[in-house]
Design a protein around this motif. Structure first.
Motif, PDB file in Angstrom:
ATOM      1  N   MET A 320       0.798  -1.212   0.000  1.00  0.00           N
ATOM      2  CA  MET A 320       0.000   0.000   0.000  1.00  0.00           C
ATOM      3  C   MET A 320       0.840   1.276   0.000  1.00  0.00           C
ATOM      4  N   ARG A 321       2.170   1.153  -0.043  1.00  0.00           N
ATOM      5  CA  ARG A 321       3.030   2.330  -0.026  1.00  0.00           C
ATOM      6  C   ARG A 321       2.659   3.341  -1.122  1.00  0.00           C
ATOM      7  N   PRO A 322       2.488   2.927  -2.383  1.00  0.00           N
ATOM      8  CA  PRO A 322       2.146   3.919  -3.414  1.00  0.00           C
ATOM      9  C   PRO A 322       0.854   4.677  -3.090  1.00  0.00           C
ATOM     10  N   LEU A 323      -0.099   4.001  -2.476  1.00  0.00           N
ATOM     11  CA  LEU A 323      -1.354   4.649  -2.097  1.00  0.00           C
ATOM     12  C   LEU A 323      -1.104   5.700  -1.019  1.00  0.00           C
ATOM     13  N   MET A 324      -0.293   5.352  -0.016  1.00  0.00           N
ATOM     14  CA  MET A 324       0.015   6.283   1.069  1.00  0.00           C
ATOM     15  C   MET A 324       0.729   7.528   0.552  1.00  0.00           C
ATOM     16  N   GLU A 325       1.557   7.355  -0.462  1.00  0.00           N
ATOM     17  CA  GLU A 325       2.325   8.482  -0.992  1.00  0.00           C
ATOM     18  C   GLU A 325       1.468   9.439  -1.805  1.00  0.00           C
ATOM     19  N   ARG A 326       0.228   9.061  -2.092  1.00  0.00           N
ATOM     20  CA  ARG A 326      -0.685   9.939  -2.840  1.00  0.00           C
ATOM     21  C   ARG A 326      -1.598  10.754  -1.925  1.00  0.00           C
ATOM     22  N   ILE A 327      -1.568  10.481  -0.640  1.00  0.00           N
ATOM     23  CA  ILE A 327      -2.461  11.163   0.295  1.00  0.00           C
ATOM     24  C   ILE A 327      -1.833  12.476   0.768  1.00  0.00           C
ATOM     25  N   PRO A 328      -2.548  13.608   0.621  1.00  0.00           N
ATOM     26  CA  PRO A 328      -2.023  14.881   1.115  1.00  0.00           C
ATOM     27  C   PRO A 328      -1.935  14.862   2.645  1.00  0.00           C
ATOM     28  N   VAL A 329      -0.832  15.356   3.191  1.00  0.00           N
ATOM     29  CA  VAL A 329      -0.621  15.368   4.641  1.00  0.00           C
ATOM     30  C   VAL A 329      -0.263  16.786   5.071  1.00  0.00           C
ATOM     31  N   HIS A 330      -1.017  17.321   6.031  1.00  0.00           N
ATOM     32  CA  HIS A 330      -0.836  18.697   6.470  1.00  0.00           C
ATOM     33  C   HIS A 330      -0.742  18.759   8.000  1.00  0.00           C
ATOM     34  N   VAL A 331       0.117  19.633   8.503  1.00  0.00           N
ATOM     35  CA  VAL A 331       0.206  19.912   9.928  1.00  0.00           C
ATOM     36  C   VAL A 331      -0.524  21.222  10.206  1.00  0.00           C
ATOM     37  N   ILE A 332      -1.470  21.204  11.145  1.00  0.00           N
ATOM     38  CA  ILE A 332      -2.194  22.422  11.515  1.00  0.00           C
ATOM     39  C   ILE A 332      -1.339  23.238  12.470  1.00  0.00           C
ATOM     40  N   LEU A 333      -1.014  24.464  12.074  1.00  0.00           N
ATOM     41  CA  LEU A 333      -0.177  25.340  12.886  1.00  0.00           C
ATOM     42  C   LEU A 333      -1.007  26.261  13.771  1.00  0.00           C
ATOM     43  N   ASN A 334      -2.234  26.538  13.369  1.00  0.00           N
ATOM     44  CA  ASN A 334      -3.124  27.437  14.118  1.00  0.00           C
ATOM     45  C   ASN A 334      -3.692  26.704  15.334  1.00  0.00           C
ATOM     46  N   GLN A 335      -3.239  27.094  16.525  1.00  0.00           N
ATOM     47  CA  GLN A 335      -3.672  26.398  17.732  1.00  0.00           C
ATOM     48  C   GLN A 335      -5.056  26.831  18.195  1.00  0.00           C
ATOM     49  N   ASN A 336      -5.667  27.793  17.503  1.00  0.00           N
ATOM     50  CA  ASN A 336      -7.047  28.193  17.802  1.00  0.00           C
ATOM     51  C   ASN A 336      -8.032  27.575  16.811  1.00  0.00           C
ATOM     52  N   VAL A 337      -7.630  26.489  16.165  1.00  0.00           N
ATOM     53  CA  VAL A 337      -8.486  25.873  15.156  1.00  0.00           C
ATOM     54  C   VAL A 337      -9.798  25.377  15.764  1.00  0.00           C
ATOM     55  N   GLY A 338      -9.775  24.922  17.036  1.00  0.00           N
ATOM     56  CA  GLY A 338     -11.012  24.479  17.692  1.00  0.00           C
ATOM     57  C   GLY A 338     -11.973  25.625  17.925  1.00  0.00           C
ATOM     58  N   LEU A 339     -11.459  26.775  18.321  1.00  0.00           N
ATOM     59  CA  LEU A 339     -12.290  27.962  18.499  1.00  0.00           C
ATOM     60  C   LEU A 339     -12.865  28.409  17.163  1.00  0.00           C
ATOM     61  N   LEU A 340     -12.054  28.353  16.124  1.00  0.00           N
ATOM     62  CA  LEU A 340     -12.522  28.681  14.780  1.00  0.00           C
ATOM     63  C   LEU A 340     -13.642  27.738  14.353  1.00  0.00           C
ATOM     64  N   GLY A 341     -13.471  26.446  14.624  1.00  0.00           N
ATOM     65  CA  GLY A 341     -14.511  25.468  14.273  1.00  0.00           C
ATOM     66  C   GLY A 341     -15.802  25.714  15.025  1.00  0.00           C
ATOM     67  N   ALA A 342     -15.690  26.077  16.309  1.00  0.00           N
ATOM     68  CA  ALA A 342     -16.899  26.373  17.102  1.00  0.00           C
ATOM     69  C   ALA A 342     -17.616  27.583  16.517  1.00  0.00           C
ATOM     70  N   ALA A 343     -16.863  28.608  16.091  1.00  0.00           N
ATOM     71  CA  ALA A 343     -17.473  29.813  15.537  1.00  0.00           C
ATOM     72  C   ALA A 343     -18.175  29.510  14.207  1.00  0.00           C
ATOM     73  N   LEU A 344     -17.531  28.722  13.365  1.00  0.00           N
ATOM     74  CA  LEU A 344     -18.151  28.361  12.084  1.00  0.00           C
ATOM     75  C   LEU A 344     -19.408  27.518  12.304  1.00  0.00           C
TER      76      LEU A 344
END
Length: 349
Positions: A320-344
């Motif tokens: 499954m390695r080729p499949l894993m290499e096609r998945i976009p991977v992102h690190v969330i830097l905004n530590q207020n993302v939960g507050l943003l989600g609650a507001a939305l």
């Protein structure tokens, strides 16, 4: 524009936000009006805290706030719009809060669910892409976040928008992949006197400490006196609700600064295990909409994740390695993302 309240509510601190929201098509534009942070334990309940917040907001913006609806993310399980906080003796009921504050609607949601909804509102500078992959529109999105525990969830595109679903994936079995990890499993079973070790035991803040103790006790290398004192203090405080030290943060900092070999090996093994579990989640969901890494540990140790160990472990899935290499991977830097989600979420009530 509609005024709303949002909150990121935890046993230690609570962040409250007053904002205006405008919905244009399937997008919501938020205009923050006032934000403040509180020590949760200084209040007997969320309602008096919000009342104090609104009084301060009135002074700050020069007019009386008039929010119609609110959403609060809660560090604990939410059932039927009610929740008992994990680390605080608050019993919150959305309907009671609505009536006490004179609002039209109030929604309570688990804090990790709020993180999921916050993804929609992230700006480009709020994320760091570890792997561009081959993103697909409307495909599932996965979230994993190591912190106090290990949160996991997913987003599915339904009726023109993404909806967030929580899981208890952090409590699945820790699955060793090599001799060192089998030794770690045995070490934890013996140390904790339990037969089953969950992946959360090794991929979390407490997991960092557990890995450090394991490598220390195997005498892989010597301890630095200052790190040893922090870890010993934490060990003496076992069972206490309030700890005076945070060894996970200390170990991570020492590793990042390159001043302690044992801490460096601890964080490298941690990142390896984190990546392996992210890959397990990705195999189950095929999140071509993106796999998002949330939580303060990832953001604070970004250089470690960028070094390649996380992605190597994530992709190490045999055929499954080729499949894993096609998945976009992102690190969330905004530590207020939960507050943003609650507001939305409040805007969509």
């Amino acid at each position: 524009m509609t005024q709303l309240l949002a909150g990121d509510t935890g046993g230690t601190k609570t962040i409250l936000l007053l904002a205006e929201a405008e919905e244009t098509g399937d997008k919501i534009q938020l205009k923050p009006l006032y934000e403040s942070r509180y020590v949760s334990a200084e209040f007997p309940d969320l309602v008096p805290m919000v009342r104090s917040f609104l009084e301060s907001a009135a002074e700050a913006i020069g007019q009386t706030p008039a929010p119609h609806k609110a959403c609060f993310s809660i560090a604990g399980p939410v059932v039927d719009n009610t929740c008992t906080l994990t680390n605080l003796s608050w019993l919150l009921d959305g309907d009671r809060i609505r009536d006490d504050l004179g609002l039209k609607q109030v929604r309570l949601m688990n804090d990790f669910v709020a993180v999921g909804y916050g993804i929609e509102g992230l700006a480009p500078e709020d994320v760091h892409t570890l792997q561009a992959g081959e993103p697909k529109a409307d495909a599932p999105i996965a979230i994993i976040g190591a912190g106090t525990g290990l949160g996991q969830g997913f987003l599915i595109h339904q009726d023109g928008r993404y909806r967030v679903y929580p899981t208890e994936g952090g409590h699945t079995d820790f699955a060793p992949r090599n001799e060192l990890e089998f030794q770690l499993l045995k070490y934890l079973r013996d140390k904790l006197s339990i037969n089953r070790i969950s992946v959360e035991r090794v991929v979390s803040g407490m997991g960092i400490v557990a890995i450090y103790q394991f490598l220390r006790d195997r005498q892989v290398t010597g301890e630095s006196p200052d790190i040893a004192e922090v870890v010993r203090t934490w060990e003496r405080e076992a069972g206490k609700t309030e700890k005076t030290v945070d060894p996970g943060a200390v170990i991570g900092t020492a590793a990042a600064e390159g001043r302690d070999r044992l801490c460096k090996e601890t964080m490298e093994l941690f990142a390896d295990l984190y990546g392996a579990e992210a890959g397990n989640l990705a195999l189950k969901l095929l999140p071509f909409g993106g796999l998002y890494i949330a939580g303060g540990i990832a953001a604070k140790n970004l250089p470690l994740l960028k070094s390649g160990c996380f992605l190597r472990a994530m992709s190490d899935k045999g055929r499954m390695r080729p499949l894993m290499e096609r998945i976009p991977v992102h690190v969330i830097l905004n530590q207020n993302v939960g507050l943003l989600g609650a507001a939305l979420s409040a805007a969509r009530l």
